[in-house]
Design an enzyme around this catalytic site. Structure first.
Site, PDB file in Angstrom:
ATOM      1  N   VAL A 194       0.827  -1.206   0.000  1.00  0.00           N
ATOM      2  CA  VAL A 194       0.000   0.000   0.000  1.00  0.00           C
ATOM      3  C   VAL A 194       0.862   1.258   0.000  1.00  0.00           C
ATOM      4  CG1 VAL A 194      -0.241   0.110   2.515  1.00  0.00           C
ATOM      5  CG2 VAL A 194      -2.060   1.018   1.062  1.00  0.00           C
TER       6      VAL A 194
ATOM      7  N   ARG B 220       3.334   1.887  -1.723  1.00  0.00           N
ATOM      8  CA  ARG B 220       3.724   2.263  -3.084  1.00  0.00           C
ATOM      9  C   ARG B 220       2.765   3.313  -3.653  1.00  0.00           C
ATOM     10  NH1 ARG B 220       4.436  -2.858  -6.541  1.00  0.00           N
ATOM     11  NH2 ARG B 220       6.426  -2.923  -5.468  1.00  0.00           N
ATOM     12  N   ASP B 221       1.529   3.234  -3.216  1.00  0.00           N
ATOM     13  CA  ASP B 221       0.483   4.079  -3.783  1.00  0.00           C
ATOM     14  C   ASP B 221       0.085   5.225  -2.854  1.00  0.00           C
ATOM     15  OD1 ASP B 221      -1.271   4.576  -5.885  1.00  0.00           O
ATOM     16  OD2 ASP B 221      -2.939   3.668  -4.820  1.00  0.00           O
ATOM     17  N   LEU B 222       0.578   5.155  -1.625  1.00  0.00           N
ATOM     18  CA  LEU B 222       0.033   5.999  -0.565  1.00  0.00           C
ATOM     19  C   LEU B 222       0.197   7.493  -0.832  1.00  0.00           C
ATOM     20  CD1 LEU B 222      -1.337   5.591   2.111  1.00  0.00           C
ATOM     21  CD2 LEU B 222       0.889   5.447   3.204  1.00  0.00           C
TER      22      LEU B 222
END
Lengths: 111, 581
Positions: free
Chosen positions: A65, A67-69
């Site tokens: 998560v 990576r996208d946070l």
């Protein structure tokens, strides 16, 4: 399947999967829940979902998560899950290390 | 078109207006709540809807933006009704985004005023109680699937159904969402396009939602006008018997002494509780405010590791309260409770253990209650046919210890208990063994944590069932036996090939409480996947009556997922690792 043998890795995995699913059910008294398990408050319809994907599992989530946070924070994409940069939490990432902010501490000359 | 007014003038007029209003009518002791000597007065809004605001603090602090009209109605505020939590959310947002200058105590006064004057009637709150009681349930909004789809993209439907607004206000709510979170258009509020010449309703999801919400949750309702006419602070000081169940810990009994506080809607509490399975006893002291005449919001053992927040509904008649006491970063721990008022009469709360096998030799059970006289004769304890009480010993006025036997040919089924004119229906259940199990909840959710964000735990119970007199499973005569002792294990839920979730997600304790693994990317997993996954939680019963070669099993689906990086309510300060006994 008795007289067929998998000839590549993918076929082998499919066979193992079927075997595992058959074993999985043996001896269990209760049935799995009807349909997908989507607990209360889960946001799932975005792509792919925060807590669960559209099948009610975690397999399709954006992973890890972290990576996208930051993008979620910037774009205000998950306003009920991630502090949004747009309104509520413009400084959420202020404590993160950043060469742009700490450029004076960056020694480029001396070894 | 409105004429431009100098801002300072506007503020001065508003403040003055508020002062005059406040001076003309004595401020009640409880903000927003009438008292017998200030009433009777009507809570009804103006003919064209909207509630006049009469609280001086609210007028002073909010009128700079929420301009009052000639009837004392303030923009937006006067056209909504909400729970205390709903008003809190609004004020927090005003403080975070709109630079409102307000002291915490003033904000509390405003929440209390608005919850009392523009709250929800008990019937209106009922379908949304899971929201304020912080229950992790599966919820379906039956009335309109499209509206549900639009709203639950980001938050639970509970947030929506605990509000009432005028149509204009529902419109403005949509506008606020679009203004604050521009992506909602793309995520939920508007569709990307329509098939030409299709029969679909051409309106956007947000417009359909406004239509539905304005009709289903309007500002003025018969329920609210009826409730606000009879509403008053409840007189609930006294002794209350507590009976409850905590997932992962089992039945709890106790008593709560409620005393009046500084104002008629404030209370202090002293409670003593016994978790009967493990024998854990605890005493708790707390304070509470009752909003809208029935919404109990309390906090006990504040600042301690076992601090609990209390959300209960004081039922009409003021003799019963039901709700949930909770703690945990995701409010996942705590008992469901029922409080019953105790007078001078004896009362029985419950019996433990409740499930008794046929042919049981002398077995010790405890009867929990209040005002139990110490001189009750053994013969007075009457459990009905097939159950023989051998002895009865009073440990205190709250507890009796009995020894009893159950005949080998006793009929299967529950028994009511009668003692000297006091009774408890279905006090015990006579059975002939565990035939099957249920794991509750049927589907659970935990969240990784412990490094940067708190862990979200998930407690499970294994509930035993007897097939009942007909010997057939899943029929109406089946007998629920309560929590049974089982071995807990975790099995792979095969959603992805070889993801081996079981090795990474965390540990399921033998107490049935799942403790998730740490948050953050895990370099040992493909793609540095988090320690998330889908598994089966399996309970295996090998106790009396089970075939050792074919034990009774049941399972529940557990999702271990990512943290919430933000909550509308702040995290409750659970440190990494298990804190809850």
């Amino acid at each position: 399947m008795k007289n067929l043998k998998p000839i590549n890795q993918k076929a082998g995995r499919i066979e193992a999967q079927i075997r595992r699913e058959q074993l999985d059910v043996v001896g269990l008294e209760s049935q799995p829940p009807e349909g997908a398990n989507i607990p209360l408050g889960c946001s799932l319809v975005f792509f792919p979902g925060w807590e669960v994907d559209s099948d009610g599992g975690t397999a399709g989530l954006c992973q890890p998560v972290e990576r996208d946070l930051f993008d979620c924070h910037l774009a205000c994409f998950w306003p009920a899950h991630v502090p949004d940069q747009l309104n509520h939490s413009p400084d959420w990432t202020a404590k993160c290390a950043s060469a742009q902010k700490d450029w004076r501490k960056l020694d480029l000359v001396f070894p | 078109m409105r004429l431009p007014v100098r801002f300072a003038t506007l503020v001065a007029v508003s403040v003055l207006g508020g002062g005059v209003l406040a001076a003309s009518r004595p401020q009640p002791l409880v903000p927003g709540m009438p008292t017998p000597d200030t009433g009777p007065r009507s809570f009804a809004g103006a003919a064209d809807e909207g509630y006049p605001i009469e609280n001086e603090t609210l007028i002073t602090r909010c009128s700079r933006c929420h301009e009052p009209d000639d009837q004392g109605r303030m923009t937006r505020i006067s056209y909504e009704r909400k729970t205390p939590e709903g008003w809190q959310t609004s004020i927090r947002r005003m403080m975070a985004l709109n630079n409102v200058s307000i002291e915490p105590d003033e904000a509390r006064e405003i929440v209390r005023y608005l919850s009392n004057r523009q709250g929800l009637a008990p019937e209106e709150l009922e379908p949304g109680r899971f929201e304020v009681e912080r229950r992790m349930i599966k919820h379906r909004y039956e009335a309109d699937a499209g509206v549900e789809e639009t709203c639950i993209q980001c938050h639970s439907m509970g947030r929506v159904i605990t509000q009432r607004r005028t149509r204009d206000e529902w419109d403005l709510l949509m506008a606020t969402h679009r203004g604050l979170y521009p992506l909602v258009d793309f995520q939920a509020f508007r569709t990307g396009g329509r098939t030409p010449d299709s029969d679909e309703d051409p309106r956007q999801p947000m417009d359909l939602a406004v239509d539905h919400l304005a009709e289903a949750f309007p500002l003025e309702t018969p329920e609210w006008s009826a409730w606000s006419a009879t509403m008053r602070p409840p007189r609930i000081a006294g002794t209350w018997l507590l009976e409850g169940h905590e997932p992962g810990k089992g039945p709890v009994f106790g008593s709560v002494e409620i005393s009046a506080g500084a104002t008629p809607d404030e209370f202090t509490t002293r409670a003593s509780l016994t978790y009967v399975e493990g024998g854990l006893t605890m005493s708790r002291t707390g304070t509470a405010i009752v909003y809208t005449g029935y919404q109990w919001r309390g906090r006990s053992n504040a600042g301690e590791a076992d601090e609990l927040r209390e959300v209960m509904t004081v039922e009409r008649g003021w003799r019963k309260m039901t709700g949930r006491w909770y703690q945990g970063a995701y409010e996942e721990f705590g008992p469901d409770v029922t409080l019953t008022r105790v007078g001078s009469e004896p009362v029985i709360a419950g019996v433990y253990p409740r499930a008794l096998g046929v042919g049981a030799g002398p077995t010790q059970i405890r009867v929990h209650g209040a005002n139990l006289p110490s001189d009750v004769a053994t013969a007075a304890f009457d459990f009905g046919p097939g159950v023989v009480v051998l002895s009865a010993t009073a440990s205190s006025s709250n507890l009796f210890t009995l020894r009893l036997t159950v005949d080998a040919d006793a009929a299967l089924g529950a028994r009511d208990l009668y003692v000297d004119g006091v009774s408890l229906t279905e006090a015990i259940v006579v059975h002939d063994g565990v035939d099957r199990l249920d794991v509750t909840p049927e589907a659970g959710m935990a969240r990784i944590g412990g490094a940067n964000f708190p862990k979200g735990y998930q407690p499970f119970d294994a509930i035993g069932w007897n097939d009942g007199p007909d010997g057939e499973p899943d029929t109406a005569d089946d007998l629920e036996l309560g929590r049974v002792s089982v071995a807990w294990s975790v099995e792979e839920y095969t959603a992805t090939y070889e993801d081996d979730d079981v090795s990474f997600i965390g540990q399921l304790g033998q107490d049935g409480v799942f403790v998730p693994a740490v948050d953050g990317p895990n370099p040992d997993r493909p793609g540095s996947r988090n320690n998330i996954g889908d598994v089966w939680v399996v309970a295996t019963y090998t106790g009396p009556g089970a075939d050792p070669d074919d034990p009774i099993q049941a399972r529940s689906n557990l999702i271990v997922t990512v943290p919430l990086y933000m909550k509308f309510d702040p995290f409750d300060g659970i440190a990494p690792g298990r804190l809850v006994p």
